[in-house]
Write an enzyme that holds these catalytic residues in place. Structure first.
Site, PDB file in Angstrom:
ATOM      1  N   CYS A 191     -49.980 -32.860  68.348  1.00 19.49           N
ATOM      2  CA  CYS A 191     -50.751 -31.609  68.394  1.00 19.49           C
ATOM      3  C   CYS A 191     -50.080 -30.682  69.413  1.00 19.49           C
ATOM      4  O   CYS A 191     -50.742 -29.997  70.183  1.00 19.49           O
ATOM      5  CB  CYS A 191     -52.221 -31.851  68.688  1.00 19.49           C
TER       6      CYS A 191
ATOM      7  N   ASP B 141     -49.106 -40.797  65.442  1.00 20.18           N
ATOM      8  CA  ASP B 141     -49.746 -39.547  65.869  1.00 20.18           C
ATOM      9  C   ASP B 141     -49.654 -39.580  67.401  1.00 20.18           C
ATOM     10  O   ASP B 141     -50.565 -40.023  68.080  1.00 20.18           O
ATOM     11  CB  ASP B 141     -51.196 -39.540  65.370  1.00 20.18           C
TER      12      ASP B 141
ATOM     13  N   LYS C 219     -58.009 -40.502  62.288  1.00 20.72           N
ATOM     14  CA  LYS C 219     -56.987 -40.637  61.238  1.00 20.72           C
ATOM     15  C   LYS C 219     -56.976 -42.056  60.662  1.00 20.72           C
ATOM     16  O   LYS C 219     -56.615 -42.247  59.513  1.00 20.72           O
ATOM     17  CB  LYS C 219     -55.607 -40.252  61.781  1.00 20.72           C
TER      18      LYS C 219
ATOM     19  N   ARG D  92     -60.383 -46.005  75.511  1.00 25.80           N
ATOM     20  CA  ARG D  92     -60.207 -45.336  74.214  1.00 25.80           C
ATOM     21  C   ARG D  92     -60.258 -46.368  73.074  1.00 25.80           C
ATOM     22  O   ARG D  92     -60.711 -46.072  71.977  1.00 25.80           O
ATOM     23  CB  ARG D  92     -58.896 -44.543  74.197  1.00 25.80           C
TER      24      ARG D  92
ATOM     25  N   PRO E  34     -59.089 -41.754  69.099  1.00 23.51           N
ATOM     26  CA  PRO E  34     -60.385 -42.383  68.790  1.00 23.51           C
ATOM     27  C   PRO E  34     -60.569 -42.825  67.337  1.00 23.51           C
ATOM     28  O   PRO E  34     -61.611 -43.371  66.996  1.00 23.51           O
ATOM     29  CB  PRO E  34     -61.389 -41.284  69.152  1.00 23.51           C
ATOM     30  N   GLY E  35     -59.593 -42.587  66.471  1.00 23.24           N
ATOM     31  CA  GLY E  35     -59.653 -43.242  65.162  1.00 23.24           C
ATOM     32  C   GLY E  35     -59.953 -42.350  63.965  1.00 23.24           C
ATOM     33  O   GLY E  35     -60.141 -42.866  62.863  1.00 23.24           O
TER      34      GLY E  35
HETATM   35  N1  SAM Z   1     -54.587 -40.618  65.985  1.00 23.48           N
HETATM   36  C1  SAM Z   1     -55.736 -40.466  66.867  1.00 23.48           C
HETATM   37  C2  SAM Z   1     -56.883 -39.851  66.093  1.00 23.48           C
HETATM   38  O1  SAM Z   1     -56.629 -39.089  65.148  1.00 23.48           O
HETATM   39  O2  SAM Z   1     -58.036 -40.139  66.392  1.00 23.48           O
HETATM   40  C3  SAM Z   1     -55.370 -39.662  68.092  1.00 23.48           C
HETATM   41  C4  SAM Z   1     -54.227 -40.282  68.870  1.00 23.48           C
HETATM   42  S1  SAM Z   1     -53.913 -39.509  70.418  1.00 23.48           S
HETATM   43  C5  SAM Z   1     -52.994 -38.136  69.962  1.00 23.48           C
HETATM   44  C6  SAM Z   1     -52.701 -40.565  71.114  1.00 23.48           C
HETATM   45  C7  SAM Z   1     -53.240 -41.920  71.543  1.00 23.48           C
HETATM   46  O3  SAM Z   1     -52.104 -42.736  71.886  1.00 23.48           O
HETATM   47  C8  SAM Z   1     -54.111 -41.927  72.782  1.00 23.48           C
HETATM   48  O4  SAM Z   1     -55.327 -42.538  72.487  1.00 23.48           O
HETATM   49  C9  SAM Z   1     -53.316 -42.749  73.808  1.00 23.48           C
HETATM   50  O5  SAM Z   1     -54.140 -43.528  74.655  1.00 23.48           O
HETATM   51  C10 SAM Z   1     -52.500 -43.628  72.890  1.00 23.48           C
HETATM   52  N2  SAM Z   1     -51.253 -44.188  73.464  1.00 23.48           N
HETATM   53  C11 SAM Z   1     -50.409 -43.607  74.354  1.00 23.48           C
HETATM   54  N3  SAM Z   1     -49.367 -44.409  74.599  1.00 23.48           N
HETATM   55  C12 SAM Z   1     -49.525 -45.517  73.839  1.00 23.48           C
HETATM   56  C13 SAM Z   1     -48.776 -46.717  73.649  1.00 23.48           C
HETATM   57  N4  SAM Z   1     -47.639 -46.922  74.312  1.00 23.48           N
HETATM   58  N5  SAM Z   1     -49.252 -47.646  72.791  1.00 23.48           N
HETATM   59  C14 SAM Z   1     -50.409 -47.450  72.128  1.00 23.48           C
HETATM   60  N6  SAM Z   1     -51.172 -46.333  72.272  1.00 23.48           N
HETATM   61  C15 SAM Z   1     -50.723 -45.381  73.113  1.00 23.48           C
END
Ligand code: SAM
Length: 290
Positions: free
Chosen positions: A231, A180, A119, A142, A116-117
């Site tokens: 995580c 991440d 970072k 998301r 959700p952003g």
């Molecule tokens: N960095 C974010 C934060 O701190 O708010 C949290 C990120 S979360 C761990 C991982 C995110 O990667 C999820 O929102 C997921 O939908 C997205 N995601 C998964 N596979 C992806 C891909 N192939 N391309 C882009 N985003 C992807």
């Protein structure tokens, strides 16, 4: 305790460390937040929170991070500070990856899996609003949340794209990248959040993580730096993904050290794995240079 996760932890860490991790899962963590310096300097934010009746402890390694005393997240939701994006609820561990990436004015930065952003806005704040950030997110719902958060936190100048990061054109290149990665969440298990983690799910995550990391290495400029974080505390998603993705490339691990006071699990030399405790979620971080 989820038996399958227990077995995975035992295989990675042995009995005494597994016991430490599982004790950490059971601890109720306090609400933590980051004062959003894009909207308000940290000291001003602390005064405003104090005047609004909140009490808190500070964090040695980040002046904008606070550990709130005796509140639930809901207690902040309807305050002007929260509604105006001046504070952002974020776990302490998840504030770490942007610090190690340390984006500067004018650098091009890709936040590869951004929603959700939390970072993304931290990256922009750390550069005093001056890094050129692109945030990528695959999931449409998301992505909407990401856009909402960017607007609310005064980070509208971030370029956001709703796309599978694996399909980004290799024509692009960035000075810095944060991956991440989506993961099993084995670091964030808690008494309230039942863990549905088994070996098959971990394997599925690891396969995607390796693909994303290989793609990130391709998109990184020569001389550029990236941070890989999850995580999860499981080695299959962390060290193993790293070693597989780095193999045969011109990228290498750039050793990093944890800030004092951060509880650590054993991890490969030069990487950091935060142990879940009463203050921290489990989290893995590694820095890569190309
Ligand atoms: N960095 C974010 C934060 O701190 O708010 C949290 C990120 S979360 C761990 C991982 C995110 O990667 C999820 O929102 C997921 O939908 C997205 N995601 C998964 N596979 C992806 C891909 N192939 N391309 C882009 N985003 C992807």
């Amino acid at each position: 305790m989820n038996e399958q996760l227990h077995a995975l932890l035992l295989a990675d860490y042995g009995a005494p460390v597994t016991e430490r991790i599982e004790a950490g899962y059971c601890r109720a963590r306090p609400v933590t937040l980051r004062i959003n310096s894009l909207k308000m300097p940290a000291e001003e934010g602390k005064s405003a929170l104090f005047q609004a009746g909140f009490s808190f402890d500070e964090v040695d390694w980040l002046s904008s991070a606070l550990i709130m005393r005796d509140i639930r997240e809901e207690d902040l939701w309807h305050t002007p500070l929260y509604e105006e994006g001046k504070v952002y609820l974020q776990s302490l561990s998840s504030m770490l990856p942007p610090l190690y990436l340390a984006p500067k004015e004018g650098e091009s930065v890709l936040d590869m899996t951004a929603a959700p952003g939390g970072k993304t806005t931290e990256l922009l704040a750390l550069s005093d609003g001056k890094a050129l950030i692109t945030a990528c997110e695959r999931d449409k719902n998301r992505f909407q949340r990401l856009i909402f958060n960017l607007q609310r936190q005064g980070a509208g100048r971030v370029s956001a794209i709703c796309k599978d990061a694996l399909l980004l054109d290799d024509f692009f290149s960035f000075d810095k990248i944060l991956l991440d990665a989506p993961c099993s969440g084995s670091g964030t298990v808690s008494a309230e959040r039942e863990a549905r983690i088994d070996a098959a799910f971990v394997e599925k995550c690891a396969v995607l993580q390796e693909k994303l990391l290989k793609k990130a290495i391709k998109l990184l400029k020569k001389g550029g730096e990236m941070v890989y974080s999850t995580c999860s505390v499981l080695k299959r998603e962390n060290e193993e993904v790293l070693m597989r993705a780095l193999k045969g490339t011109d990228a290498r691990l750039e050793p990093i050290e944890a800030f004092e006071g951060i509880p650590l699990l054993p991890s490969a030399d030069g990487t950091i794995c935060v142990c879940p405790t009463e203050r921290y979620e489990g989290f893995f971080l590694a820095k890569i240079r190309k």
